[in-house]
Design a protein around this motif. Structure first.
Motif, PDB file in Angstrom:
ATOM      1  N   MET A 206     -12.420 -16.105  -2.827  1.00 38.08           N
ATOM      2  CA  MET A 206     -11.218 -15.273  -2.846  1.00 38.08           C
ATOM      3  C   MET A 206     -10.570 -15.299  -4.225  1.00 38.08           C
ATOM      4  O   MET A 206     -10.185 -14.272  -4.765  1.00 38.08           O
ATOM      5  CB  MET A 206     -10.224 -15.750  -1.791  1.00 38.08           C
ATOM      6  CG  MET A 206     -10.637 -15.400  -0.372  1.00 38.08           C
ATOM      7  SD  MET A 206      -9.560 -16.200   0.810  1.00 38.08           S
ATOM      8  CE  MET A 206      -8.700 -14.806   1.461  1.00 38.08           C
ATOM      9  N   SER A 208     -12.040 -16.005  -7.032  1.00 38.40           N
ATOM     10  CA  SER A 208     -12.891 -15.413  -8.060  1.00 38.40           C
ATOM     11  C   SER A 208     -12.814 -13.895  -8.061  1.00 38.40           C
ATOM     12  O   SER A 208     -13.007 -13.264  -9.089  1.00 38.40           O
ATOM     13  CB  SER A 208     -14.343 -15.867  -7.885  1.00 38.40           C
ATOM     14  OG  SER A 208     -14.943 -15.174  -6.821  1.00 38.40           O
ATOM     15  N   VAL A 209     -12.552 -13.289  -6.907  1.00 41.11           N
ATOM     16  CA  VAL A 209     -12.458 -11.826  -6.909  1.00 41.11           C
ATOM     17  C   VAL A 209     -11.009 -11.365  -7.073  1.00 41.11           C
ATOM     18  O   VAL A 209     -10.723 -10.176  -6.993  1.00 41.11           O
ATOM     19  CB  VAL A 209     -13.083 -11.179  -5.649  1.00 41.11           C
ATOM     20  CG1 VAL A 209     -14.578 -11.407  -5.645  1.00 41.11           C
ATOM     21  CG2 VAL A 209     -12.450 -11.689  -4.387  1.00 41.11           C
ATOM     22  N   GLY A 210     -10.101 -12.312  -7.301  1.00 43.43           N
ATOM     23  CA  GLY A 210      -8.743 -11.916  -7.662  1.00 43.43           C
ATOM     24  C   GLY A 210      -7.787 -11.745  -6.493  1.00 43.43           C
ATOM     25  O   GLY A 210      -6.955 -10.847  -6.499  1.00 43.43           O
ATOM     26  N   ALA A 211      -7.907 -12.633  -5.494  1.00 46.14           N
ATOM     27  CA  ALA A 211      -6.934 -12.580  -4.400  1.00 46.14           C
ATOM     28  C   ALA A 211      -5.655 -13.268  -4.857  1.00 46.14           C
ATOM     29  O   ALA A 211      -5.715 -14.285  -5.538  1.00 46.14           O
ATOM     30  CB  ALA A 211      -7.484 -13.296  -3.178  1.00 46.14           C
ATOM     31  N   THR A 212      -4.506 -12.709  -4.487  1.00 42.62           N
ATOM     32  CA  THR A 212      -3.248 -13.367  -4.836  1.00 42.62           C
ATOM     33  C   THR A 212      -3.053 -14.573  -3.921  1.00 42.62           C
ATOM     34  O   THR A 212      -3.674 -14.667  -2.867  1.00 42.62           O
ATOM     35  CB  THR A 212      -2.057 -12.416  -4.660  1.00 42.62           C
ATOM     36  OG1 THR A 212      -2.067 -11.955  -3.320  1.00 42.62           O
ATOM     37  CG2 THR A 212      -2.154 -11.235  -5.598  1.00 42.62           C
ATOM     38  N   ASP A 213      -2.178 -15.481  -4.354  1.00 43.22           N
ATOM     39  CA  ASP A 213      -1.928 -16.689  -3.560  1.00 43.22           C
ATOM     40  C   ASP A 213      -1.513 -16.342  -2.137  1.00 43.22           C
ATOM     41  O   ASP A 213      -1.956 -16.963  -1.177  1.00 43.22           O
ATOM     42  CB  ASP A 213      -0.832 -17.535  -4.219  1.00 43.22           C
ATOM     43  CG  ASP A 213      -1.359 -18.281  -5.432  1.00 43.22           C
ATOM     44  OD1 ASP A 213      -2.567 -18.162  -5.700  1.00 43.22           O
ATOM     45  OD2 ASP A 213      -0.564 -18.964  -6.098  1.00 43.22           O
ATOM     46  N   PHE A 215      -2.206 -13.698  -0.439  1.00 44.71           N
ATOM     47  CA  PHE A 215      -3.317 -13.149   0.340  1.00 44.71           C
ATOM     48  C   PHE A 215      -4.195 -14.271   0.879  1.00 44.71           C
ATOM     49  O   PHE A 215      -4.689 -14.211   1.998  1.00 44.71           O
ATOM     50  CB  PHE A 215      -4.143 -12.190  -0.513  1.00 44.71           C
ATOM     51  CG  PHE A 215      -4.911 -11.214   0.309  1.00 44.71           C
ATOM     52  CD1 PHE A 215      -4.418  -9.949   0.544  1.00 44.71           C
ATOM     53  CD2 PHE A 215      -6.127 -11.567   0.877  1.00 44.71           C
ATOM     54  CE1 PHE A 215      -5.110  -9.053   1.318  1.00 44.71           C
ATOM     55  CE2 PHE A 215      -6.827 -10.670   1.656  1.00 44.71           C
ATOM     56  CZ  PHE A 215      -6.317  -9.411   1.868  1.00 44.71           C
ATOM     57  N   LEU A 292      -4.160 -24.027  -4.015  1.00 36.02           N
ATOM     58  CA  LEU A 292      -3.599 -22.909  -4.768  1.00 36.02           C
ATOM     59  C   LEU A 292      -2.928 -23.366  -6.050  1.00 36.02           C
ATOM     60  O   LEU A 292      -2.746 -22.592  -6.971  1.00 36.02           O
ATOM     61  CB  LEU A 292      -2.582 -22.155  -3.900  1.00 36.02           C
ATOM     62  CG  LEU A 292      -3.176 -21.466  -2.685  1.00 36.02           C
ATOM     63  CD1 LEU A 292      -2.084 -20.779  -1.893  1.00 36.02           C
ATOM     64  CD2 LEU A 292      -4.232 -20.460  -3.097  1.00 36.02           C
ATOM     65  N   LYS A 293      -2.564 -24.650  -6.086  1.00 38.40           N
ATOM     66  CA  LYS A 293      -1.763 -25.152  -7.196  1.00 38.40           C
ATOM     67  C   LYS A 293      -2.493 -24.985  -8.527  1.00 38.40           C
ATOM     68  O   LYS A 293      -1.931 -24.485  -9.488  1.00 38.40           O
ATOM     69  CB  LYS A 293      -1.438 -26.627  -6.947  1.00 38.40           C
ATOM     70  CG  LYS A 293      -0.173 -27.086  -7.625  1.00 38.40           C
ATOM     71  CD  LYS A 293       0.204 -28.490  -7.157  1.00 38.40           C
ATOM     72  CE  LYS A 293      -0.956 -29.443  -7.299  1.00 38.40           C
ATOM     73  NZ  LYS A 293      -0.778 -30.680  -6.538  1.00 38.40           N
ATOM     74  N   ASP A 295      -5.551 -23.679 -11.243  1.00 37.64           N
ATOM     75  CA  ASP A 295      -6.134 -22.371 -11.530  1.00 37.64           C
ATOM     76  C   ASP A 295      -7.633 -22.352 -11.263  1.00 37.64           C
ATOM     77  O   ASP A 295      -8.256 -21.303 -11.239  1.00 37.64           O
ATOM     78  CB  ASP A 295      -5.886 -22.014 -13.001  1.00 37.64           C
ATOM     79  CG  ASP A 295      -4.399 -21.940 -13.298  1.00 37.64           C
ATOM     80  OD1 ASP A 295      -3.632 -21.658 -12.362  1.00 37.64           O
ATOM     81  OD2 ASP A 295      -4.014 -22.161 -14.458  1.00 37.64           O
TER      82      ASP A 295
END
Lengths: 301, 227
Positions: A206, A208-213, A215, A292-293, A295
């Motif tokens: 998620m 790697s494909v650019g999901a926001t936190d 999401f 999520l904390k 990167d």
């Protein structure tokens, strides 16, 4: 946006099913904790209601002097009421008191004869109950200051003890409920953390494909809320069944009534649903925080 | 498109992964990055995906200074690239279709767009018949094609392939690189990390070699729009 929301909710349910063993474990733990918390709360409610009832029984008798006429007694009544903290105040005339004594003594004929039929030796009185039993002593002392009052029957020790028990019950009850909540949060967090470990891959993809936190978080949140709601409903059902069964058994055995369920079942239901949802969602959010904390988490380490 | 300016990366444990590393890759290039394990290739990719920040130096990708990106900007930065992993990274309990669709849903695309786009991209990698299969029912080469489809689905300007042929048999490996080649021909910049020299030799593209965190050989940009 709508399609995302629908997708996220569906995803929450799917996760729930995919990790059904863990979901089931979380629910089991949460139900146990909710049951313990609910029982502690219900027992506490009943004890404090019984305390209140006992307190009501503990009316104070304020005896008036012999010279107090009907008019004077009204002024005494207003003075007592002016003290504050008065729940009820009821005039007990010497005739009423005499009748009450006579009926209690009716088995003992000789006593009845000896007292003849005069009530003159008894004083008029007010039967007074208080709103706040913890201020019992202060209130009694204030009443004693009023003129024309001969005597106040004073059961300080009993009231003191009652107050003590009441305090202990509510403090202990609160502590138990609070501690159980922390324990259940801890267990749920750990249970969800276990599934989180399995889903590290999913979270990495998620990211790697650019999901926001948010999401990434939402399906877990939905999952936690469903677990919480479901546990709340099951706990409510169980508690209702036990409470109704127990209260009918207790009422038929003892005279002291149990607080009727119909008067507060909705508080129990809401309490369970909210506590369940709160525990479930905080459990989810706490367990995902770590992922999520930072990167990273995309590539293998 | 990608620029590394005197980048140093030292990890907390003291490992010096990159030393004074400078590199420029132009838009539309196809670059092989070669080097033995521990040479700093993985660090290079981590810095590019902004999983790590350089200890010093500057990295600029498509005009963005990576050191100034905030945590909440990262998802949007990462949407500009597609990543292909050595171990495929497919979700085992999702079908081929869902694995590819996942990447679209995650960035909030509608179901309608998903239904339209996924079959098209699966067609590009020749996997339309396998859409309903689960990853474990596919060969390594097929799984990597799913990974490729997933990387392509959001039209990234850059594809980063981290040893994409590492778990694929040789014949399939050639096919995978050929697909990357085709993707590059359509305008996407491709960065492929590998240590298979036979593959690198077959495709005559730019080769960058890293050793001990330093750039030791660069065959030079093949397309330079800025020249």
């Amino acid at each position: 946006m709508l399609s995302s929301t629908k997708y996220l909710i569906r995803e929450g349910f799917r996760n729930l099913w995919t990790n059904r063993l863990m979901s089931f474990a979380s629910m089991g733990v949460l139900i146990c904790c909710l049951l313990l918390m609910g029982s502690a709360a219900l027992v506490s409610v009943n004890i404090s209601s019984a305390m209140g009832w006992l307190g009501d029984q503990n009316a104070v008798m304020v005896f008036l002097g012999d010279d107090v006429t009907a008019e004077l007694s009204d002024s005494v009544k207003t003075q007592i009421e002016a003290v504050g903290n008065i729940k009820t105040i009821e005039f007990v005339s010497r005739e009423d008191a005499f009748a009450s004594i006579m009926s209690k003594l009716s088995d003992d004929a000789s006593m009845v004869d000896a007292l003849s039929d005069t009530a003159e030796f008894l004083p008029n009185a007010y039967k007074v109950t208080f709103d706040d039993l913890s201020r019992f002593e202060v209130t009694v002392d204030q009443i004693k200051q009023i003129e024309k009052i001969q005597h106040v029957s004073d059961k300080r020790d009993f009231v003191k003890r009652l107050n003590g028990i009441n305090k202990v019950v509510s403090v202990v009850g609160l502590w138990i409920v609070g501690m159980l909540f922390v324990v259940s949060l801890f267990i749920i967090t750990n249970t969800i953390k276990l599934t989180m470990y399995v889903r590290k891959l999913e979270i990495g993809i998620m990211k790697s494909v650019g999901a926001t936190d948010w999401f990434i978080r939402l399906p877990f949140l939905v999952e936690g809320i469903i677990i919480g709601l479901f546990s709340g409903i099951v706990s409510f059902g169980l508690v209702t069944y036990v409470y109704l069964t127990a209260s009918s058994a207790v009422t038929s055995t003892f005279t002291i009534g149990i607080v009727p369920y119909s008067s507060f079942w909705w508080i129990v239901l809401l309490g369970f649903l909210f506590t369940g949802m709160f525990a479930g969602s905080s459990g989810s959010l706490i367990s995902i925080r770590k992922y999520l904390k930072n990167d990273g988490g995309i590539s293998n380490d | 498109m990608i620029e590394f300016r005197n980048v140093y990366k030292t990890y907390d444990n003291g490992t010096k992964a990159l030393r004074d590393f400078s590199l420029r890759i132009n838009e539309g290039e196809f670059v092989f990055i070669v080097g033995s394990s521990g040479s700093g290739k993985s660090t290079l990719l981590k810095l590019l995906m902004r999983e790590e920040l350089p200890s010093s130096g500057e990295i600029i990708v498509a005009g963005r200074r990576l050191s100034t990106l905030r945590h909440k900007d990262l998802p949007f930065y990462r949407r500009t690239m597609g990543i292909v992993f050595q171990d495929f990274r497919l979700i085992p309990n999702m079908t081929v279709f869902d694995n590819v669709a996942f990447a679209m849903r995650v960035i909030g695309m509608s179901s309608k767009a998903v239904r339209k786009k996924v079959p098209y991209v699966l067609g590009l990698v020749g996997l339309n018949e396998k859409a309903r299969c689960y990853p474990k029912e596919l060969s390594g080469g097929e799984q990597q094609r799913v990974g490729l489809a997933r990387a392509l689905i959001n039209n990234p300007a850059l594809i980063i392939a981290d040893e994409p042929t590492g778990n694929v048999d040789p014949r399939m490996s050639f096919e995978i690189v050929d697909m990357l080649n085709e993707i590059n021909r359509r305008g996407t910049t491709v960065l492929m990390v590998t240590h298979e020299h036979s593959l690198v030799k077959k495709f005559h593209r730019r080769i960058i070699e890293i050793q001990n965190g330093e750039l030791v050989a660069d065959s030079g940009p093949e397309v330079d729009y800025y020249a």
